[in-house]
Design a protein around this motif. Structure first.
Motif, PDB file in Angstrom:
ATOM      1  N   LYS A  39      81.533 137.928  44.321  1.00 44.75           N
ATOM      2  CA  LYS A  39      81.227 136.631  43.715  1.00 44.75           C
ATOM      3  C   LYS A  39      82.381 135.680  44.008  1.00 44.75           C
ATOM      4  N   GLY A  40      82.041 134.431  44.224  1.00 43.82           N
ATOM      5  CA  GLY A  40      83.054 133.430  44.522  1.00 43.82           C
ATOM      6  C   GLY A  40      83.392 133.327  46.002  1.00 43.82           C
ATOM      7  N   VAL A  41      82.746 134.134  46.845  1.00 43.28           N
ATOM      8  CA  VAL A  41      82.987 134.081  48.284  1.00 43.28           C
ATOM      9  C   VAL A  41      82.719 132.670  48.797  1.00 43.28           C
ATOM     10  N   ILE A  42      83.425 132.284  49.845  1.00 40.80           N
ATOM     11  CA  ILE A  42      83.236 130.978  50.468  1.00 40.80           C
ATOM     12  C   ILE A  42      82.798 131.200  51.909  1.00 40.80           C
ATOM     13  N   LEU A  43      81.600 130.711  52.249  1.00 42.94           N
ATOM     14  CA  LEU A  43      81.101 130.763  53.616  1.00 42.94           C
ATOM     15  C   LEU A  43      81.176 129.361  54.206  1.00 42.94           C
ATOM     16  N   THR A  44      81.563 129.268  55.485  1.00 43.90           N
ATOM     17  CA  THR A  44      81.740 127.953  56.103  1.00 43.90           C
ATOM     18  C   THR A  44      80.927 127.824  57.397  1.00 43.90           C
ATOM     19  N   PRO A  45      79.610 127.934  57.322  1.00 45.92           N
ATOM     20  CA  PRO A  45      78.813 127.864  58.554  1.00 45.92           C
ATOM     21  C   PRO A  45      78.557 126.439  59.034  1.00 45.92           C
ATOM     22  N   HIS A  46      78.444 126.287  60.347  1.00 44.91           N
ATOM     23  CA  HIS A  46      77.833 125.079  60.885  1.00 44.91           C
ATOM     24  C   HIS A  46      76.330 125.358  60.934  1.00 44.91           C
ATOM     25  N   PRO A  47      75.494 124.381  61.230  1.00 45.99           N
ATOM     26  CA  PRO A  47      74.043 124.587  61.147  1.00 45.99           C
ATOM     27  C   PRO A  47      73.510 125.780  61.931  1.00 45.99           C
ATOM     28  N   LYS A  48      73.992 126.010  63.133  1.00 52.21           N
ATOM     29  CA  LYS A  48      73.480 127.150  63.914  1.00 52.21           C
ATOM     30  C   LYS A  48      73.889 128.484  63.291  1.00 52.21           C
ATOM     31  N   GLU A  49      75.097 128.562  62.736  1.00 51.40           N
ATOM     32  CA  GLU A  49      75.518 129.792  62.058  1.00 51.40           C
ATOM     33  C   GLU A  49      74.663 130.038  60.824  1.00 51.40           C
ATOM     34  N   LEU A  50      74.324 128.972  60.102  1.00 48.71           N
ATOM     35  CA  LEU A  50      73.455 129.119  58.938  1.00 48.71           C
ATOM     36  C   LEU A  50      72.083 129.649  59.362  1.00 48.71           C
ATOM     37  N   ALA A  96      83.234 131.700  61.240  1.00 55.25           N
ATOM     38  CA  ALA A  96      83.155 132.029  62.667  1.00 55.25           C
ATOM     39  C   ALA A  96      82.515 133.385  62.938  1.00 55.25           C
ATOM     40  N   ASP A  97      83.240 134.276  63.623  1.00 55.38           N
ATOM     41  CA  ASP A  97      82.666 135.563  64.007  1.00 55.38           C
ATOM     42  C   ASP A  97      82.294 136.422  62.803  1.00 55.38           C
ATOM     43  N   ALA A  98      82.975 136.250  61.688  1.00 55.31           N
ATOM     44  CA  ALA A  98      82.585 137.007  60.491  1.00 55.31           C
ATOM     45  C   ALA A  98      81.177 136.611  60.056  1.00 55.31           C
ATOM     46  N   LEU A  99      80.821 135.336  60.211  1.00 53.72           N
ATOM     47  CA  LEU A  99      79.456 134.899  59.903  1.00 53.72           C
ATOM     48  C   LEU A  99      78.460 135.530  60.871  1.00 53.72           C
ATOM     49  N   ASN A 100      78.843 135.614  62.140  1.00 52.23           N
ATOM     50  CA  ASN A 100      77.965 136.225  63.140  1.00 52.23           C
ATOM     51  C   ASN A 100      77.762 137.712  62.864  1.00 52.23           C
ATOM     52  N   ILE A 101      78.807 138.384  62.414  1.00 51.14           N
ATOM     53  CA  ILE A 101      78.679 139.806  62.059  1.00 51.14           C
ATOM     54  C   ILE A 101      77.728 139.964  60.882  1.00 51.14           C
ATOM     55  N   LEU A 102      77.884 139.107  59.878  1.00 48.46           N
ATOM     56  CA  LEU A 102      76.980 139.168  58.721  1.00 48.46           C
ATOM     57  C   LEU A 102      75.536 138.883  59.122  1.00 48.46           C
ATOM     58  N   ALA A 103      75.352 138.003  60.104  1.00 50.74           N
ATOM     59  CA  ALA A 103      73.996 137.695  60.559  1.00 50.74           C
ATOM     60  C   ALA A 103      73.348 138.914  61.198  1.00 50.74           C
ATOM     61  N   SER A 104      74.165 139.763  61.826  1.00 50.75           N
ATOM     62  CA  SER A 104      73.605 140.962  62.461  1.00 50.75           C
ATOM     63  C   SER A 104      73.533 142.148  61.498  1.00 50.75           C
ATOM     64  N   LYS A 105      74.236 142.073  60.380  1.00 47.29           N
ATOM     65  CA  LYS A 105      74.232 143.119  59.344  1.00 47.29           C
ATOM     66  C   LYS A 105      73.848 142.462  58.018  1.00 47.29           C
ATOM     67  N   HIS A 106      72.638 141.958  57.956  1.00 51.31           N
ATOM     68  CA  HIS A 106      72.212 141.110  56.842  1.00 51.31           C
ATOM     69  C   HIS A 106      72.399 141.759  55.468  1.00 51.31           C
ATOM     70  N   ALA A 149      88.231 143.274  47.537  1.00 57.96           N
ATOM     71  CA  ALA A 149      89.208 142.176  47.580  1.00 57.96           C
ATOM     72  C   ALA A 149      89.529 141.670  46.178  1.00 57.96           C
ATOM     73  N   GLN A 150      90.791 141.484  45.917  1.00 64.65           N
ATOM     74  CA  GLN A 150      91.262 140.943  44.647  1.00 64.65           C
ATOM     75  C   GLN A 150      91.733 139.501  44.810  1.00 64.65           C
ATOM     76  N   CYS A 151      91.403 138.915  45.938  1.00 60.13           N
ATOM     77  CA  CYS A 151      91.784 137.535  46.238  1.00 60.13           C
ATOM     78  C   CYS A 151      90.546 136.804  46.756  1.00 60.13           C
ATOM     79  N   PRO A 152      90.608 135.480  46.849  1.00 60.90           N
ATOM     80  CA  PRO A 152      89.452 134.750  47.375  1.00 60.90           C
ATOM     81  C   PRO A 152      89.122 135.195  48.802  1.00 60.90           C
ATOM     82  N   VAL A 153      87.837 135.220  49.114  1.00 60.90           N
ATOM     83  CA  VAL A 153      87.371 135.623  50.436  1.00 60.90           C
ATOM     84  C   VAL A 153      86.692 134.427  51.094  1.00 60.90           C
ATOM     85  N   VAL A 154      87.146 134.098  52.309  1.00 63.31           N
ATOM     86  CA  VAL A 154      86.558 133.021  53.097  1.00 63.31           C
ATOM     87  C   VAL A 154      85.957 133.650  54.349  1.00 63.31           C
ATOM     88  N   VAL A 155      84.692 133.331  54.612  1.00 64.02           N
ATOM     89  CA  VAL A 155      83.977 133.905  55.751  1.00 64.02           C
ATOM     90  C   VAL A 155      83.630 132.774  56.716  1.00 64.02           C
TER      91      VAL A 155
END
Length: 164
Positions: free
Chosen positions: A33-44, A15-25, A7-13
Motif C-alpha cells: 500500500k502506498g506504492v507510487i507508479l509513474t507510467p507514461h500512457p503506453k506503459e499504462l 520504467a522497466d519495473a513497470l514493464n516487468i509488472l505488465a508481463s507478471k500481472h 519494503a519498509q520504505c516508500p516504493v516507486v515503480v
C-alpha cells in the motif's frame, strides 16, 4: 517481488519495473500500500490494456490507484496524479519540450529525493510533479522547447525550488 513486499520504505515503480509488472500481472496485487507508479500512457496500456481515448486512460489510472491503494502518476501534457481515494490532481506546470528521453527519470529522481527527505507519498507526488514541470518551464523560457534535454531540467531544478 518478495523484497518489494517486505519494503519498509516508500516504493516507486518506473520504467522497466513497470514493464516487468505488465508481463507478471499477478505481481501488481503484491505491491505494498502506498506504492507510487509513474507510467507514461503506453506503459499504462501495457499494465491495464488498450485505451480508446484519454478519458479511458485516466479512468484506468484512477482505478489502478484505488485497487492498489497507491498513487499513479500518469505522465503527459497535463500530468495526472491519481490518489488511492479516487481523487485526481492535474499538474499545471510543464510543456511539450519535456517529452524527451530521460525526463521521466528526472521526475523519479525528484520524487525519490523528496521521499528520502521525509515527505509522505501524497506530498512527494504533488511537489515532485509540480517542480519537475516548473523546471521544464524555466528551461524552455531560457532555451526554447525544441532543444530541451533531460539534463536541462536538472540544471533548472534549483531555480524551480527557489521560485516555489
Amino acid at each position: 517481488i518478495a523484497q518489494v513486499r517486505r519494503a519498509q520504505c516508500p516504493v516507486v515503480v518506473d520504467a522497466d519495473a513497470l514493464n516487468i509488472l505488465a508481463s507478471k500481472h499477478a505481481w501488481l496485487q503484491q505491491l505494498p500500500k502506498g506504492v507510487i507508479l509513474t507510467p507514461h500512457p503506453k506503459e499504462l496500456e501495457r499494465l491495464e490494456g488498450p485505451c480508446t481515448d484519454s478519458y479511458e486512460q485516466l479512468s484506468k489510472a484512477r482505478l489502478l490507484a484505488e485497487r492498489l491503494q497507491g498513487f499513479v502518476i500518469l505522465k503527459g501534457h497535463y500530468t495526472a496524479i491519481c490518489m488511492p481515494d479516487g481523487h485526481i490532481l492535474f499538474n499545471s506546470t510543464g510543456n511539450a519540450g519535456m517529452a524527451t528521453a530521460g525526463s521521466g527519470d528526472v521526475l523519479t529522481g525528484i520524487l525519490l529525493g523528496l521521499l528520502a527527505r521525509g515527505y509522505d507519498a501524497r506530498q512527494a507526488c504533488i511537489l515532485a510533479v509540480y517542480l519537475h514541470g516548473l523546471a521544464g518551464d524555466l528551461a524552455a523560457g531560457d532555451l526554447g522547447q525544441e532543444s530541451l534535454v533531460a539534463s536541462d531540467l536538472v540544471a533548472f531544478l534549483p531555480k524551480a525550488f527557489q521560485q516555489f
